[in-house]
Design a protein around this motif. Structure first.
Motif, PDB file in Angstrom:
ATOM      1  N   HIS A 142      35.897   3.111 -19.215  1.00 11.63           N
ATOM      2  CA  HIS A 142      36.658   4.330 -18.931  1.00 11.63           C
ATOM      3  C   HIS A 142      36.018   5.107 -17.782  1.00 11.63           C
ATOM      4  CE1 HIS A 142      39.454   4.582 -22.440  1.00 11.63           C
ATOM      5  NE2 HIS A 142      38.578   3.715 -22.954  1.00 11.63           N
ATOM      6  N   LYS A 143      36.786   6.017 -17.210  1.00  8.11           N
ATOM      7  CA  LYS A 143      36.245   6.955 -16.242  1.00  8.11           C
ATOM      8  C   LYS A 143      35.670   8.149 -16.994  1.00  8.11           C
ATOM      9  CE  LYS A 143      39.474   5.793 -12.509  1.00  8.11           C
ATOM     10  NZ  LYS A 143      40.550   6.315 -11.618  1.00  8.11           N
ATOM     11  N   PRO A 144      34.525   8.684 -16.546  1.00  7.40           N
ATOM     12  CA  PRO A 144      33.967   9.860 -17.217  1.00  7.40           C
ATOM     13  C   PRO A 144      35.006  10.978 -17.312  1.00  7.40           C
ATOM     14  CG  PRO A 144      32.381   8.977 -15.669  1.00  7.40           C
ATOM     15  CD  PRO A 144      33.661   8.216 -15.441  1.00  7.40           C
ATOM     16  N   GLY A 145      35.102  11.566 -18.487  1.00  8.80           N
ATOM     17  CA  GLY A 145      36.089  12.624 -18.719  1.00  8.80           C
ATOM     18  C   GLY A 145      37.298  12.141 -19.491  1.00  8.80           C
ATOM     19  N   GLU A 146      37.564  10.820 -19.472  1.00  6.83           N
ATOM     20  CA  GLU A 146      38.677  10.271 -20.257  1.00  6.83           C
ATOM     21  C   GLU A 146      38.294  10.213 -21.734  1.00  6.83           C
ATOM     22  OE1 GLU A 146      40.675   7.267 -16.923  1.00  6.83           O
ATOM     23  OE2 GLU A 146      39.555   6.440 -18.631  1.00  6.83           O
ATOM     24  N   SER A 147      39.291  10.066 -22.566  1.00  6.86           N
ATOM     25  CA  SER A 147      39.039   9.934 -24.000  1.00  6.86           C
ATOM     26  C   SER A 147      39.099   8.467 -24.410  1.00  6.86           C
ATOM     27  CB  SER A 147      40.070  10.737 -24.805  1.00  6.86           C
ATOM     28  OG  SER A 147      39.878  12.118 -24.612  1.00  6.86           O
ATOM     29  N   VAL A 148      38.329   8.134 -25.436  1.00  2.00           N
ATOM     30  CA  VAL A 148      38.295   6.772 -25.946  1.00  2.00           C
ATOM     31  C   VAL A 148      38.543   6.817 -27.450  1.00  2.00           C
ATOM     32  CG1 VAL A 148      35.782   6.915 -26.214  1.00  2.00           C
ATOM     33  CG2 VAL A 148      36.891   4.675 -26.153  1.00  2.00           C
ATOM     34  N   ALA A 149      39.334   5.865 -27.944  1.00  2.59           N
ATOM     35  CA  ALA A 149      39.657   5.824 -29.372  1.00  2.59           C
ATOM     36  C   ALA A 149      38.592   5.028 -30.122  1.00  2.59           C
ATOM     37  CB  ALA A 149      41.036   5.201 -29.583  1.00  2.59           C
ATOM     38  N   LEU A 150      37.879   5.707 -30.988  1.00  2.00           N
ATOM     39  CA  LEU A 150      36.841   5.049 -31.791  1.00  2.00           C
ATOM     40  C   LEU A 150      37.364   4.840 -33.207  1.00  2.00           C
ATOM     41  CD1 LEU A 150      33.628   7.058 -30.745  1.00  2.00           C
ATOM     42  CD2 LEU A 150      34.490   4.899 -29.799  1.00  2.00           C
TER      43      LEU A 150
END
Length: 374
Positions: free
Chosen positions: A211-219
């Motif tokens: 991801h790009k820094p600042g994006e959200s990731v689904a954990l």
């Protein structure tokens, strides 16, 4: 009763020498005064050199411990739930004594003493102890690293003898300033990232780092036995996206293995622990009665990693009577030129290489073993 100080002209001078200066018998000469001041200055500087702590640590050779033997009267490795076999010889883990750091001080005299001892090194304190940490925090981190090292060593050894080991990637710690610190908890198990199942910590890092820094990731998490999905915002760290957590591994072992390492901390004994557990669970003594020392971290995949203080550990192994030393391949540049007489060093990069080296030493066929120079 006191005598008032003499003043110039209190007494007449010699006959025919009116008005001449008179030498005061109680007054020190300029040379004596300078000497006296120098004497007291030397005392003050000597006192300061003992009292003032300097921002360095001194690394010294530490003792070695046989992982196949006992420590403080207790067997270092104990196994329940599987057959065990007698062992011989020694698989010694090596240590480094560190003087200095939080709660301790290194003085000028300590540095001078270390400077004349080839087996001791002086390094900047911040290389080992980040600014602001307390001695308690250092001890806690060192103890945690030792526990993790033991668990990974057991996992490697059990896999090597054919046992099934289940690994769970967990969040060991959440940074206070993590963007989603309120949504994630220490102890959460990570089972997927962006809907894709993961099996190890590197898989988590790679998926988040995509991801790009600042994006959200689904954990995809398991918390208290229940599935939870969290949309965690990322931030930049060393040029890539990160969630701001520290990962750990929790293992499920089919048998119970305990390692009693006493008050020794850090992860560098992992390789020697894995060899000792393997030796305990397999017929016949792995060492053939030889005394073998070594060092190196180990991960669950069996990869041996570099450690600090390799020069001191070589000296400690030699002083402890070891004839052989297993050294991580990534430490070889520090090994060359610093091997004590009578000690032979074998280069290793994996558990399999370490085990093969011990077997070759036991079978008295060491000539083909890799060293740090070939």
């Amino acid at each position: 009763m006191t005598t008032p100080p003499h003043q110039q002209g209190d007494h007449p001078g010699p006959a025919g020498a009116t008005g001449s200066a008179v030498t005061d018998p109680y007054r020190l000469s300029r040379k004596s005064t300078v000497s006296l001041v120098g004497f007291f200055l030397a005392i003050a500087l000597g006192a300061l050199s003992v009292m003032v702590g300097l921002p360095y640590v001194i690394m010294k050779p530490g003792p070695i411990t046989n992982t196949l033997g006992k420590l403080s009267g207790k067997q270092l490795i104990t196994v329940s739930g599987a057959p065990t076999y007698p062992t011989q010889g020694a698989l010694d883990f090596t240590t480094v004594r560190i003087s200095g750091g939080p709660g301790y001080k290194v003085t000028v005299w300590d540095l001078l003493s270390a400077a004349i001892r080839p087996s001791e090194d002086v390094v900047d304190e911040e290389l080992y102890f980040p600014k602001g940490v307390t001695d308690k925090q250092v001890e806690e981190q060192s103890a945690a690293e030792m526990i993790d090292s033991q668990q990974e060593a057991v996992a490697v050894a059990l896999k090597a003898v054919g046992q099934k080991v289940t690994e769970h990637i967990v969040i060991a710690q959440v940074a206070k300033d993590a963007p989603s610190a309120s949504l994630i908890k220490a102890g959460d198990e990570i089972v997927s990232v962006d809907g894709k199942a993961i099996s190890d910590s590197s898989g988590v890092r790679d998926a988040v780092g995509a991801h790009k820094p600042g994006e959200s990731v689904a954990l995809g998490l398991v918390r208290d036995g229940k599935p939870v999905t969290v949309e965690a915002k990322t931030r930049a760290a060393e040029g890539r996206a990160t969630v701001g957590v520290f990962l750990g591994v929790r293992f499920e072992f089919p048998i119970d293995v305990k390692i009693n390492a006493g008050d020794v901390g850090g992860p560098s004994a992992g390789t020697m622990f894995s060899l000792a557990v393997y030796d305990t669970l397999t017929p016949g003594p792995l060492t053939g009665g030889q005394k073998i020392a070594g060092t190196g971290t180990i991960n669950a995949k069996g990869q041996v990693g570099p450690i600090g203080g390799i020069r001191q550990k070589l000296v400690g192994a030699h002083d402890g009577g070891a004839k052989w030393f297993l050294a991580p391949a990534d430490n070889c540049d520090e090994v060359v030129g610093h091997v004590p007489d009578g000690l032979r060093v074998v280069r290793i990069a994996t558990f399999e290489e370490a085990r093969s080296a011990v077997e070759a030493i036991a079978d008295k066929r060491p000539d083909s073993l890799p060293t740090c120079t070939r």
